[in-house]
Design an enzyme around this catalytic site. Structure first.
Site, PDB file in Angstrom:
ATOM      1  N   ASP A  92     -48.094  -8.229  23.547  1.00 61.91           N
ATOM      2  CA  ASP A  92     -47.662  -8.759  22.253  1.00 61.91           C
ATOM      3  C   ASP A  92     -48.746  -8.540  21.201  1.00 61.91           C
ATOM      4  O   ASP A  92     -49.873  -9.005  21.347  1.00 61.91           O
ATOM      5  CB  ASP A  92     -47.351 -10.254  22.379  1.00 61.91           C
ATOM      6  CG  ASP A  92     -46.498 -10.774  21.232  1.00 61.91           C
ATOM      7  OD1 ASP A  92     -46.754 -10.385  20.074  1.00 61.91           O
ATOM      8  OD2 ASP A  92     -45.573 -11.561  21.489  1.00 61.91           O
ATOM      9  N   SER A 129     -41.899 -11.061  16.667  1.00 65.44           N
ATOM     10  CA  SER A 129     -41.655 -10.881  18.102  1.00 65.44           C
ATOM     11  C   SER A 129     -40.220 -11.180  18.503  1.00 65.44           C
ATOM     12  O   SER A 129     -39.822 -10.852  19.631  1.00 65.44           O
ATOM     13  CB  SER A 129     -42.612 -11.774  18.911  1.00 65.44           C
ATOM     14  OG  SER A 129     -43.941 -11.355  18.743  1.00 65.44           O
ATOM     15  N   SER A 186     -40.650 -13.496  22.826  1.00 68.29           N
ATOM     16  CA  SER A 186     -40.550 -12.287  23.658  1.00 68.29           C
ATOM     17  C   SER A 186     -39.768 -12.521  24.946  1.00 68.29           C
ATOM     18  O   SER A 186     -38.774 -11.829  25.204  1.00 68.29           O
ATOM     19  CB  SER A 186     -41.942 -11.725  23.951  1.00 68.29           C
ATOM     20  OG  SER A 186     -42.627 -11.406  22.758  1.00 68.29           O
ATOM     21  N   GLU A 231     -45.176 -10.195  30.057  1.00 71.86           N
ATOM     22  CA  GLU A 231     -45.766 -10.226  28.711  1.00 71.86           C
ATOM     23  C   GLU A 231     -47.157 -10.844  28.707  1.00 71.86           C
ATOM     24  O   GLU A 231     -47.380 -11.913  29.284  1.00 71.86           O
ATOM     25  CB  GLU A 231     -44.886 -11.042  27.755  1.00 71.86           C
ATOM     26  CG  GLU A 231     -45.453 -11.077  26.344  1.00 71.86           C
ATOM     27  CD  GLU A 231     -44.969 -12.243  25.492  1.00 71.86           C
ATOM     28  OE1 GLU A 231     -45.029 -12.136  24.256  1.00 71.86           O
ATOM     29  OE2 GLU A 231     -44.534 -13.267  26.064  1.00 71.86           O
ATOM     30  N   ASP A 290     -51.567 -11.308  20.735  1.00 64.78           N
ATOM     31  CA  ASP A 290     -51.029 -11.558  19.396  1.00 64.78           C
ATOM     32  C   ASP A 290     -51.656 -12.789  18.751  1.00 64.78           C
ATOM     33  O   ASP A 290     -52.069 -12.760  17.583  1.00 64.78           O
ATOM     34  CB  ASP A 290     -49.517 -11.735  19.513  1.00 64.78           C
ATOM     35  CG  ASP A 290     -48.864 -12.211  18.234  1.00 64.78           C
ATOM     36  OD1 ASP A 290     -48.756 -11.421  17.287  1.00 64.78           O
ATOM     37  OD2 ASP A 290     -48.453 -13.388  18.188  1.00 64.78           O
ATOM     38  N   HIS A 322     -53.893 -13.231  15.296  1.00 65.90           N
ATOM     39  CA  HIS A 322     -53.520 -14.127  14.193  1.00 65.90           C
ATOM     40  C   HIS A 322     -54.706 -15.001  13.768  1.00 65.90           C
ATOM     41  O   HIS A 322     -54.836 -15.356  12.597  1.00 65.90           O
ATOM     42  CB  HIS A 322     -52.351 -15.032  14.605  1.00 65.90           C
ATOM     43  CG  HIS A 322     -51.003 -14.380  14.519  1.00 65.90           C
ATOM     44  ND1 HIS A 322     -50.536 -13.794  13.366  1.00 65.90           N
ATOM     45  CD2 HIS A 322     -50.017 -14.229  15.436  1.00 65.90           C
ATOM     46  CE1 HIS A 322     -49.328 -13.308  13.573  1.00 65.90           C
ATOM     47  NE2 HIS A 322     -48.985 -13.553  14.829  1.00 65.90           N
ATOM     48  N   ASP A 356     -44.731  -5.012  20.918  1.00 64.28           N
ATOM     49  CA  ASP A 356     -43.617  -5.329  20.025  1.00 64.28           C
ATOM     50  C   ASP A 356     -43.934  -4.951  18.582  1.00 64.28           C
ATOM     51  O   ASP A 356     -43.078  -4.485  17.837  1.00 64.28           O
ATOM     52  CB  ASP A 356     -43.228  -6.797  20.127  1.00 64.28           C
ATOM     53  CG  ASP A 356     -44.427  -7.746  20.100  1.00 64.28           C
ATOM     54  OD1 ASP A 356     -45.592  -7.272  20.040  1.00 64.28           O
ATOM     55  OD2 ASP A 356     -44.214  -8.965  20.158  1.00 64.28           O
ATOM     56  N   HIS A 357     -45.186  -5.119  18.192  1.00 66.47           N
ATOM     57  CA  HIS A 357     -45.616  -4.821  16.823  1.00 66.47           C
ATOM     58  C   HIS A 357     -47.132  -4.706  16.805  1.00 66.47           C
ATOM     59  O   HIS A 357     -47.801  -4.979  17.798  1.00 66.47           O
ATOM     60  CB  HIS A 357     -45.163  -5.931  15.859  1.00 66.47           C
ATOM     61  CG  HIS A 357     -45.621  -7.305  16.298  1.00 66.47           C
ATOM     62  ND1 HIS A 357     -46.937  -7.720  16.185  1.00 66.47           N
ATOM     63  CD2 HIS A 357     -44.956  -8.339  16.866  1.00 66.47           C
ATOM     64  CE1 HIS A 357     -47.048  -8.947  16.662  1.00 66.47           C
ATOM     65  NE2 HIS A 357     -45.862  -9.352  17.089  1.00 66.47           N
ATOM     66  N   HIS A 412     -48.806  -9.690  10.972  1.00 69.53           N
ATOM     67  CA  HIS A 412     -48.523  -8.500  11.779  1.00 69.53           C
ATOM     68  C   HIS A 412     -48.718  -7.255  10.928  1.00 69.53           C
ATOM     69  O   HIS A 412     -48.779  -7.323   9.703  1.00 69.53           O
ATOM     70  CB  HIS A 412     -47.076  -8.525  12.273  1.00 69.53           C
ATOM     71  CG  HIS A 412     -46.776  -9.650  13.203  1.00 69.53           C
ATOM     72  ND1 HIS A 412     -45.502 -10.051  13.527  1.00 69.53           N
ATOM     73  CD2 HIS A 412     -47.605 -10.488  13.891  1.00 69.53           C
ATOM     74  CE1 HIS A 412     -45.550 -11.061  14.369  1.00 69.53           C
ATOM     75  NE2 HIS A 412     -46.813 -11.350  14.599  1.00 69.53           N
TER      76      HIS A 412
END
Length: 524
Positions: free
Chosen positions: A84, A128, A191, A353, A358, A362, A399-400, A477
Site C-alpha cells: 500500500d 486505497s 484494501s 497487504e 502507506d 502519510h 495501489d498508488h 498520495h
C-alpha cells in the site's frame, strides 16, 4: 566604418562570452562536481569493463531463455501481494536502505514487470478504496468507494445491489478454490475490504461510522458485518490482520481489556464462531502470535486472526517496542495462510497487504516506510519459496504512489536517511529523502527563523519526519503509475502499461476462473 564594425564585433563577442559563461554556470549548478566521500570505496569488479558486460550478458541470457519457453500452465494458485503506497521511489529507496543501490528488492528479480495506471473515475489522484476495486474486481470506481461501480458516489446512503462488482476472491470461490486475506492494517480497511465488501464509503468499517455519516445501518451493512455475514466474507478460509475493536460493541472488552467501537450490541467474533459451528466446520479464532503458533492448521477449516485493536504495529516498531513475541509479522501471517490454503486440492487465491507503508508515508516517516517495504519483500520471498512457479502465480504491485522523492547528490552507499552532501543555496543542509507535502514541513521551515538547520538532527530516527515543501497534517498520495511484478503461470501478460483494472483480468485468465476464463475470452 571599419572602427564601428570592430566595436560591434567586440560587443557581440562579449555577449557571446557572457552567454557561454552563463551556460557554464548553469551546467555546473545542474550537475555539480562534489567532493568524493572519504567513506566510499569502489568495488574492484565495478572498475572493470568486463564486469558490466558479463552482468548484461547474464541478464540478457535470462530474458532470452524466458522468451524461448513461456510459462502457459494454468495457475492452480494465485497470490496478490499489495504494498500500500509503495511507489517506485519507495522501492528504489529500499534498495539503498538495504545497503547499496545495486541491491534488488526480492520481487524485482521477477522476470516480468509492467506499470499500471491508478486514477479513479472521478479523481486523478486515487485512494486505497477505488484502487482496491480496480485491482480486485476489474472495474474502476469513484474515490472512497469499495466494490461498487462508478454509478455510486461516495457516501450514498442508498445503493442498489446491481452496482456491486465481484472480486477475484469470489471468482476463485465459485471455481472451487479457497480464498484468504492477510494484512497489517485492519481487516476491514479499504484494501482487504475490496475482496469481500460493497460500500459507498470506505470509513463504514463498523455501524457507528454509518450513523456518523447520517445514514442508516439498517439499510447499509458495515464492512465488519459483511465480512462475517455476507457470502464471500463468510467463506474466506483465512482472515488475518488487525481491527478487533470493529467487531465488538462499546460495552464489550477484548482480550486485552480494550473496549469495542460498535453501537449495536453485537460481538461479531462470537457470531463468526457460531456460524462456523452451525456449518459443522472447525473455525479457529486467535488474537496473538502465541495463539497462531499453537493452532493446528491441519485440523482447522477456517482461521480468523485479529491481532490488534486497530492496525498492527509498524514492522520496525515490533523490534523497537518488543512486540515481536506478541503479534505476528507479515511473513508469519503469510506462511500460516499458505499452509492453510494449500490443503485445498483445487487451489486458492490469497491477498496479502503491507498496509503500513502507506501510513508511514502519510506521516513523512520514511524510515518506517522502508522498514515495512523490506519486510514486505521478505514475505514475497517466503511465498515464492513455499510455492512452485509451475502452478502458482505471484503478482506484486501497489495501489498508488506517494510524494516522496530521492534528491540531492548522495554518495553511492551513503545512508539514504541522511542529509545530502551538498548544501542548498542558503548554506543549509537538506535530506536526501523529502516529500512534496506533509507534517515534515515542521522540520523544514520556521516562521520565525526561516528554513530549519538540520545539521544536528537525527534523521535516521524512526520518528523523524522528513522535510516537506507544503504544510499538511497528512502527506498526500501521488498520481503516477505504479509497478507490477509477476512470477509464475502467464507471468508474461503483465508487461507494458495498462489500466489497474486489467490486473484481476490477467490473474483470472491465468487461473481460468471468473469472467476472464479462457472459454469466455475472444482471442481472435
Amino acid at each position: 566604418m571599419v572602427k564601428s564594425c570592430l566595436i560591434l564585433c567586440f560587443f557581440a563577442l562579449l555577449v557571446i562570452q557572457a552567454r557561454s559563461d552563463l551556460a557554464d554556470d548553469q551546467e555546473h549548478a545542474q550537475h555539480p562536481r562534489l567532493q568524493t566521500s572519504r567513506d566510499f570505496e569502489a568495488l574492484d569488479e565495478e572498475l572493470d569493463t568486463r564486469f558490466w558486460h558479463d552482468k548484461a550478458q547474464s541478464i540478457l541470457a535470462d530474458k532470452l531463455a524466458g522468451h524461448r519457453k513461456l510459462n502457459e500452465n494454468r495457475a492452480k494458485n494465485v497470490i496478490l501481494f499489495l504494498g500500500d503506497g509503495m511507489s517506485v521511489h519507495t522501492i528504489t529507496a529500499t534498495r539503498a536502505f538495504m545497503g547499496d543501490s545495486n541491491k534488488q528488492v526480492f520481487f524485482e528479480k521477477f522476470p516480468y514487470l509492467g506499470l499500471s495506471k491508478t486514477y479513479a473515475v472521478n479523481e486523478r489522484t486515487p485512494d486505497s478504496a477505488n484502487t482496491a476495486t480496480a485491482y480486485l474486481t476489474g472495474v474502476k470506481a469513484n474515490y472512497g468507494t469499495i466494490g461498487v461501480n462508478a454509478q455510486v458516489q461516495r457516501g450514498d446512503c442508498v445503493t442498489n445491489s446491481s452496482s456491486h462488482v465481484q472480486s477475484i476472491g469470489q471468482w476463485a470461490q465459485e471455481a472451487g478454490k479457497w480464498a484468504g486475506v492477510v494484512t497489517t492494517a485492519r481487516v476491514t480497511h479499504a484494501s482487504p475490504a475490496g475482496v469481500y465488501a460493497h460500500v459507498a464509503e470506505r470509513n463504514w468499517e463498523h455501524d457507528g461510522e454509518i450513523i456518523s455519516s447520517k445514514c442508516s445501518p439498517d439499510v447499509n451493512t458495515d464492512i465488519a458485518r459483511q465480512l462475517v455475514e455476507w457470502p464471500v466474507g463468510q467463506e474466506l478460509r483465512v482472515i488475518m490482520g488487525g481491527g478487533r475493536s470493529y467487531f465488538r460493541d462499546q460495552s464489550q472488552h477484548d482480550e486485552t481489556g480494550v473496549s469495542g467501537l460498535r453501537t449495536d450490541g453485537r460481538d461479531l467474533i462470537s457470531d463468526w464462531r457460531e456460524i462456523k459451528k452451525q456449518q459443522g466446520a472447525e473455525g479457529k479464532y486467535v488474537w496473538s502470535l502465541k495463539g497462531l503458533k499453537e493452532t493446528d492448521l491441519s485440523k482447522t477449516d477456517y482461521l480468523l486472526g485479529l491481532f490488534d485493536t486497530s492496525h498492527l504495529p509498524y514492522h520496525g516498531d515490533r523490534r523497537r517496542t518488543h512486540y515481536e513475541d506478541a503479534e505476528p509479522s507479515l511473513s508469519d501471517m503469510t506462511e500460516a495462510a499458505i499452509k492453510m490454503l494449500s490443503k485445498n486440492e483445487e487451489g486458492y487465491f490469497l491477498f496479502v497487504e503491507s498496509g503500513r507503508i502507506d501510513m508511514a508515508h502519510h506521516a513523512t516517516k520514511a524510515k518506517k516506510a522502508l522498514e515495512d517495504t523490506e519486510e514486505f519483500a521478505a514475505a514475497v520471498e517466503l511465498a515464492r519459496k513455499m510455492t512452485d512457479e509451475e502452478d502458482t502465480l505471484i503478482v506484486v504491485t501497489s495501489d498508488h504512489s506517494h510524494t516522496m522523492s530521492i534528491n540531492g547528490y548522495p554518495y553511492r552507499r551513503q545512508n539514504i536517511l541522511s542529509l545530502a552532501p551538498n548544501l542548498a543555496d542558503d548554506e543549509l543542509p537538506f535530506t536526501v529523502l523529502s516529500y512534496a507535502n506533509g507534517p515534515g514541513f515542521a522540520d523544514t521551515y520556521s516562521t520565525k527563523d526561516g528554513r530549519i538547520d538540520l545539521s544536528h538532527a537525527d534523521t535516521t530516527s524512526a520518528e523523524f519526519e522528513f522535510q516537506a515543501t507544503v504544510p499538511l497534517s497528512s502527506e498526500t498520495h501521488g498520481a503516477e503509475d505504479v509497478g507490477v511484478f509477476a512470477s509464475g503461470p502467464f507471468e508474461h501478460l503483465f508487461t507494458g502499461n495498462y489500466e489497474q483494472s486489467s490486473i484481476p483480468a490477467m490473474m483470472a485468465y491465468a487461473a481460468n476462473i471468473g469472467p476472464f476464463a479462457k472459454d469466455k475470452i475472444n482471442e481472435e
